[in-house]
Design a protein around this motif. Structure first.
Motif, short mmCIF file in Angstrom:
data_model
loop_
_atom_site.label_atom_id
_atom_site.label_comp_id
_atom_site.label_asym_id
_atom_site.label_seq_id
_atom_site.Cartn_x
_atom_site.Cartn_y
_atom_site.Cartn_z
N SER A 95 0.83 -1.20 0.00
CA SER A 95 0.00 0.00 0.00
C SER A 95 0.87 1.25 0.00
O SER A 95 1.85 1.33 0.74
CB SER A 95 -0.91 0.00 1.24
N ASN A 123 -0.26 5.28 0.07
CA ASN A 123 -1.29 6.32 0.08
C ASN A 123 -2.63 5.78 -0.46
O ASN A 123 -3.25 6.37 -1.34
CB ASN A 123 -0.84 7.54 -0.73
N ARG A 124 -3.05 4.66 0.12
CA ARG A 124 -4.27 3.99 -0.33
C ARG A 124 -5.34 3.93 0.76
O ARG A 124 -6.21 3.06 0.75
CB ARG A 124 -3.94 2.58 -0.79
N THR A 140 -8.87 3.41 -0.49
CA THR A 140 -9.32 2.16 -1.13
C THR A 140 -9.12 0.94 -0.23
O THR A 140 -9.78 -0.08 -0.44
CB THR A 140 -8.58 1.91 -2.46
N SER A 199 3.59 5.58 3.14
CA SER A 199 2.40 6.41 2.98
C SER A 199 2.42 7.63 3.89
O SER A 199 3.01 7.61 4.98
CB SER A 199 1.13 5.60 3.28
N THR A 238 -2.72 6.12 6.66
CA THR A 238 -2.93 4.68 6.57
C THR A 238 -2.65 3.99 7.90
O THR A 238 -3.38 3.08 8.31
CB THR A 238 -2.04 4.08 5.47
N ASP A 284 -4.34 -6.70 -4.05
CA ASP A 284 -3.99 -5.30 -4.22
C ASP A 284 -4.84 -4.39 -3.35
O ASP A 284 -5.97 -4.72 -2.97
CB ASP A 284 -4.14 -4.88 -5.69
N SER A 285 -4.30 -3.21 -3.09
CA SER A 285 -4.91 -2.29 -2.13
C SER A 285 -6.16 -1.62 -2.65
O SER A 285 -6.80 -0.86 -1.91
CB SER A 285 -3.88 -1.22 -1.73
N ASP A 286 -6.54 -1.87 -3.90
CA ASP A 286 -7.78 -1.28 -4.42
C ASP A 286 -8.74 -2.33 -4.97
O ASP A 286 -9.67 -2.01 -5.70
CB ASP A 286 -7.47 -0.24 -5.51
N ASP A 289 -8.23 5.79 -9.33
CA ASP A 289 -7.89 5.14 -8.08
C ASP A 289 -7.13 3.84 -8.28
O ASP A 289 -6.55 3.30 -7.35
CB ASP A 289 -9.15 4.84 -7.27
N ILE A 339 -4.37 1.17 -8.97
CA ILE A 339 -2.91 1.12 -8.95
C ILE A 339 -2.36 1.09 -10.35
O ILE A 339 -1.36 1.73 -10.68
CB ILE A 339 -2.42 -0.10 -8.15
N GLN A 349 -2.35 4.54 -11.70
CA GLN A 349 -1.38 5.42 -11.06
C GLN A 349 0.04 5.12 -11.49
O GLN A 349 0.89 6.00 -11.52
CB GLN A 349 -1.49 5.28 -9.54
#
Length: 311
Positions: A15, A17-18, A21, A46, A50, A95-97, A218, A220, A223
């Motif tokens: 992660s 800055n997630r 999500t 982050s 978080t 994944d973080s999203d 949003d 990954i 981004q």
């Protein structure tokens, strides 16, 4: 290989800055029908709160949540740290999203148990299908259900495409770490999965267990799309590995290897490496011949990258 003295699964999330999500991942894990797992989060430096968010979840959850922090160094470094620190026998990145089905861990465990005990030492993984947030399967299905194969054969012989999801045994993930390329946010997963393929098999199943969010800023994936010149070290490594380690699959997909050779020279030139230096890093006459034949295309792509970077 003996199982680790811990939970069956380590669900691993890298992660950066997630905080906006990660609740989706947490909600998925709270809903799991199989509870023999830990959630291991590696925070890649982050600055968005978080840590406080995860601390609140750790205080209330009925499953272990472990939170590690590293200096901002990229998802590949976070994955290596996660594999080293995992307590579970099976290492499952999420994944973080993204999110997964409530029965995801239960179904993975069942598929793993379904591999005959006499054969399981030759396997390292189970891989399933993904859909997107609109319910559409991402890419194509596997040729049979199940298909006992490996990532190279699935890619080159069966031409299966699209995002898939699965675990590796933690022991194998430790055996095959990601190359750590400084200054890069990620290293292509295929480098590791294809190397594992030469030693271990995977059970591929046509069951949708993960939802892969593909739209919007949003993601990954969205981004991490950036200047080709900036990402050149990771991309050049990806294509060099393809030429050095996968050319025995050339006859199954020659156009892919033409693309690989052109991109290898393209991203190597983006790094400022000479044509001669590029050739020295190729390990077979066939790879060097393909590299030379596609170099003019690689040069055109390189010049386009430079123009885009200067714009």
């Amino acid at each position: 290989m003996a199982p680790l003295p811990g939970p069956q699964f380590t669900v691993f999330t890298a992660s950066y800055n997630r905080a906006h999500t990660l609740p989706r991942v947490y909600a998925s894990l709270k809903a799991q029908t199989l509870r023999d797992f830990e959630w291991l989060i590696v925070d890649d430096g982050s600055t968005d709160g978080t840590a406080e968010l995860v601390a609140g979840w750790a205080a209330e959850a009925d499953f272990p949540i472990r939170y590690l922090v590293q200096d901002h160094g990229g998802k590949h470094k976070a994955a290596n740290l996660g594999a080293r620190e995992a307590h579970g026998e099976l290492f499952l990145p999420l994944d973080s999203d993204d999110e997964c089905r409530p029965e995801a861990l239960e179904r993975f465990a069942a598929h793993w148990a379904g591999i005959p005990e006499s054969q399981r030492a030759s396997f390292s993984a189970v891989t399933a299908l993904c859909d997107d947030q609109h319910g559409e399967i991402v890419g194509s299905r596997f040729p049979r259900d199940p298909t006992d194969s490996d990532a190279l054969e699935i890619r080159y012989r069966y031409h299966v495409t699209g995002e898939k999801w699965g675990f590796q045994t933690t022991a194998v993930r430790r055996e095959f770490p990601f190359p750590e390329v400084d200054g890069q946010p990620n290293v292509p997963d295929a480098i590791v999965w294809n190397r594992i393929s030469r030693s271990y098999r995977t059970r591929f199943v046509n069951e949708v267990l993960r939802t892969y969010h593909v739209d919007g800023n949003d993601s990954i994936t969205q981004q991490s799309r950036s200047s080709a010149v900036w990402r050149a070290p990771a991309f050049a490594l990806r294509w060099r590995v393809t030429l050095n380690e996968e050319l025995d699959w050339f006859r199954h997909d020659p156009r892919w290897f033409v693309r690989a050779a052109a991109n290898y020279s393209r991203f190597s030139w983006d790094q400022g490496r000479s044509f001669r230096d590029q050739g020295r890093d190729l390990t077979s006459p066939k790879a060097r011949l393909l590299h030379a034949a596609t170099a003019p295309l690689g040069w055109v792509l390189h010049r386009r990258d430079r123009a885009a970077a200067a714009a």
